[in-house]
Design an enzyme around this catalytic site. Structure first.
Site, PDB file in Angstrom:
ATOM      1  N   LYS A 176      19.854  12.233  -6.690  1.00  0.00           N
ATOM      2  CA  LYS A 176      21.002  12.331  -7.611  1.00  0.00           C
ATOM      3  C   LYS A 176      21.570  10.945  -7.911  1.00  0.00           C
ATOM      4  O   LYS A 176      21.518  10.053  -7.074  1.00  0.00           O
ATOM      5  CB  LYS A 176      22.086  13.217  -6.983  1.00  0.00           C
ATOM      6  CG  LYS A 176      21.617  14.647  -6.731  1.00  0.00           C
ATOM      7  CD  LYS A 176      22.619  15.426  -5.888  1.00  0.00           C
ATOM      8  CE  LYS A 176      22.707  14.874  -4.486  1.00  0.00           C
ATOM      9  NZ  LYS A 176      23.593  15.668  -3.600  1.00  0.00           N
ATOM     10  N   THR A 208      35.772  14.488  -7.861  1.00  0.00           N
ATOM     11  CA  THR A 208      34.333  14.717  -7.689  1.00  0.00           C
ATOM     12  C   THR A 208      34.022  15.203  -6.270  1.00  0.00           C
ATOM     13  O   THR A 208      32.891  15.094  -5.810  1.00  0.00           O
ATOM     14  CB  THR A 208      33.528  13.427  -7.963  1.00  0.00           C
ATOM     15  OG1 THR A 208      34.069  12.387  -7.134  1.00  0.00           O
ATOM     16  CG2 THR A 208      33.588  13.016  -9.419  1.00  0.00           C
ATOM     17  N   GLY A 210      32.793  17.460  -3.554  1.00  0.00           N
ATOM     18  CA  GLY A 210      31.922  18.646  -3.490  1.00  0.00           C
ATOM     19  C   GLY A 210      30.900  18.751  -4.609  1.00  0.00           C
ATOM     20  O   GLY A 210      30.269  19.796  -4.769  1.00  0.00           O
ATOM     21  N   THR A 211      30.703  17.665  -5.363  1.00  0.00           N
ATOM     22  CA  THR A 211      29.728  17.740  -6.474  1.00  0.00           C
ATOM     23  C   THR A 211      28.312  18.019  -5.961  1.00  0.00           C
ATOM     24  O   THR A 211      27.571  18.794  -6.566  1.00  0.00           O
ATOM     25  CB  THR A 211      29.706  16.433  -7.298  1.00  0.00           C
ATOM     26  OG1 THR A 211      29.574  15.333  -6.395  1.00  0.00           O
ATOM     27  CG2 THR A 211      30.952  16.268  -8.123  1.00  0.00           C
ATOM     28  N   GLY A 212      27.954  17.378  -4.846  1.00  0.00           N
ATOM     29  CA  GLY A 212      26.598  17.546  -4.312  1.00  0.00           C
ATOM     30  C   GLY A 212      26.366  18.975  -3.835  1.00  0.00           C
ATOM     31  O   GLY A 212      25.321  19.578  -4.112  1.00  0.00           O
ATOM     32  N   CYS A 213      27.344  19.533  -3.123  1.00  0.00           N
ATOM     33  CA  CYS A 213      27.223  20.915  -2.625  1.00  0.00           C
ATOM     34  C   CYS A 213      27.092  21.871  -3.798  1.00  0.00           C
ATOM     35  O   CYS A 213      26.241  22.774  -3.802  1.00  0.00           O
ATOM     36  CB  CYS A 213      28.468  21.316  -1.815  1.00  0.00           C
ATOM     37  SG  CYS A 213      28.859  20.191  -0.468  1.00  0.00           S
TER      38      CYS A 213
END
Ligand code: ATP
Ligand code: HMH
Length: 275
Positions: A176, A208, A210-213
């Site tokens: 990412k 931003t 928690g964007t990855g989760c």
């Protein structure tokens, strides 16, 4: 009566609701997939950061997974915060037991404020025990550097890191680009032979958390529905793009994204939500 697709998240709890198991379940729900969870740790967390981490015993994690596995069934699953080598070993063993193949490994290592969500001792367990089981691994740039063992300074390095992740046993890698710079946030997908870029305008916002989760949960939801990786990844990118752009005002620090935004956008013909 319709049987919905079923997705399981094996992750930590974020008491603030923006990341971890809470983000995953909200995302599954928004995408029409039945969500289940196996908790690995409770974090004491809000938009300012992590104030405490309380891991569960590894057997408790395995028992939760088995309980839903034998009864409800799992079409796809993801891992998030796993914290220790013992929890990773227990998760890997249980995934093998059930023979689940649609596994998304989001190799969560540190929270945005710098708190450790994976112990240093656990990095090797993640590489050696979990990556070989991963259908997709979804590191951010620092996580990819650590797992692949190289510094990523440009696109060539990023491609080399993706190749190494696939060499470590993951079927696909998505590195990412949230932590990079430039007008576009670009995620790079590699399937062992070809690269696909997923790109969207970079939003200038502190919200931003928690964007990855959220991205990896949306990816898992697509896989649970039987979508191929590229289609599931493209929808996950659109989901997180909407969730970041149509921000919500929650908390005084790094706020969470808007999990409703994608459904609202698609219901209204794709237009961004009005303020
Ligand atoms: N400012 C931004 N604007 C648009 N997209 C973004 C932005 N920041 C991150 N993204 C996208 O969000 C997703 C998550 O990327 P990121 O690299 O931030 O993951 P992460 O560091 O694992 O997130 P976190 O640790 O907060 O859960 C990717 O699809 C990325 O492209
Ligand atoms: C519980 C949990 N999982 C993952 C992250 C990474 O965003 C976080 N901050 N908290």
């Amino acid at each position: 009566m319709r049987q919905p697709a079923r997705a399981l998240t094996i992750a930590g709890s974020d008491s603030g609701g923006g990341a971890g198991i809470q983000a995953d379940l909200k995302t599954f729900q928004e995408l029409g997939v039945y969500g289940m969870s196996a908790l690995t740790a409770a974090t004491v967390q809000n938009t300012f950061g992590v104030q405490g981490v309380y891991p569960l015993p590894p057997e408790a994690v395995a028992e939760q997974i088995r309980s839903v596995g034998v009864d409800i069934g799992v079409d796809a699953l993801k891992t998030g915060m796993l914290f220790s080598g013992d929890i990773i070993a227990s998760v890997a063993e249980t995934v093998r037991e059930f023979g689940w193949t649609k596994l998304v490994v989001d190799p969560v290592m540190v929270a945005k404020g710098g708190s450790e969500l994976l112990r240093e001792e656990a990095v090797n367990a993640l590489k050696e025990r979990l990556l070989p089981l991963a259908f997709v691994v979804t590191p951010n740039l620092p996580e990819a550097e650590k797992l692949a063992g190289l510094a990523i300074r440009n696109d060539r390095d990023r491609r080399e890191a993706a190749r190494r992740l696939v060499d470590l046993g993951a079927r696909h890698a998505i590195i990412k680009g949230g932590h990079a710079e430039g007008p576009e946030a670009i995620d790079l997908l590699y399937d062992g032979s070809r690269f696909v870029e997923l790109s969207g305008p970079r939003a200038d916002t502190p919200r931003t958390h928690g964007t990855g989760c959220t991205f990896s949960a949306a990816l898992t939801a697509g896989l649970a529905e039987g979508w191929d990786v590229v289609a599931a990844a493209r929808r996950a990118k659109a989901f997180i793009q909407a969730a970041i752009e149509d921000g919500i005002r929650i908390g005084g620090g790094h706020g969470p994204t808007n999990h409703w935004a994608y459904r609202r956008r698609t219901a209204s013909g794709g237009a961004p939500e009005k303020e």
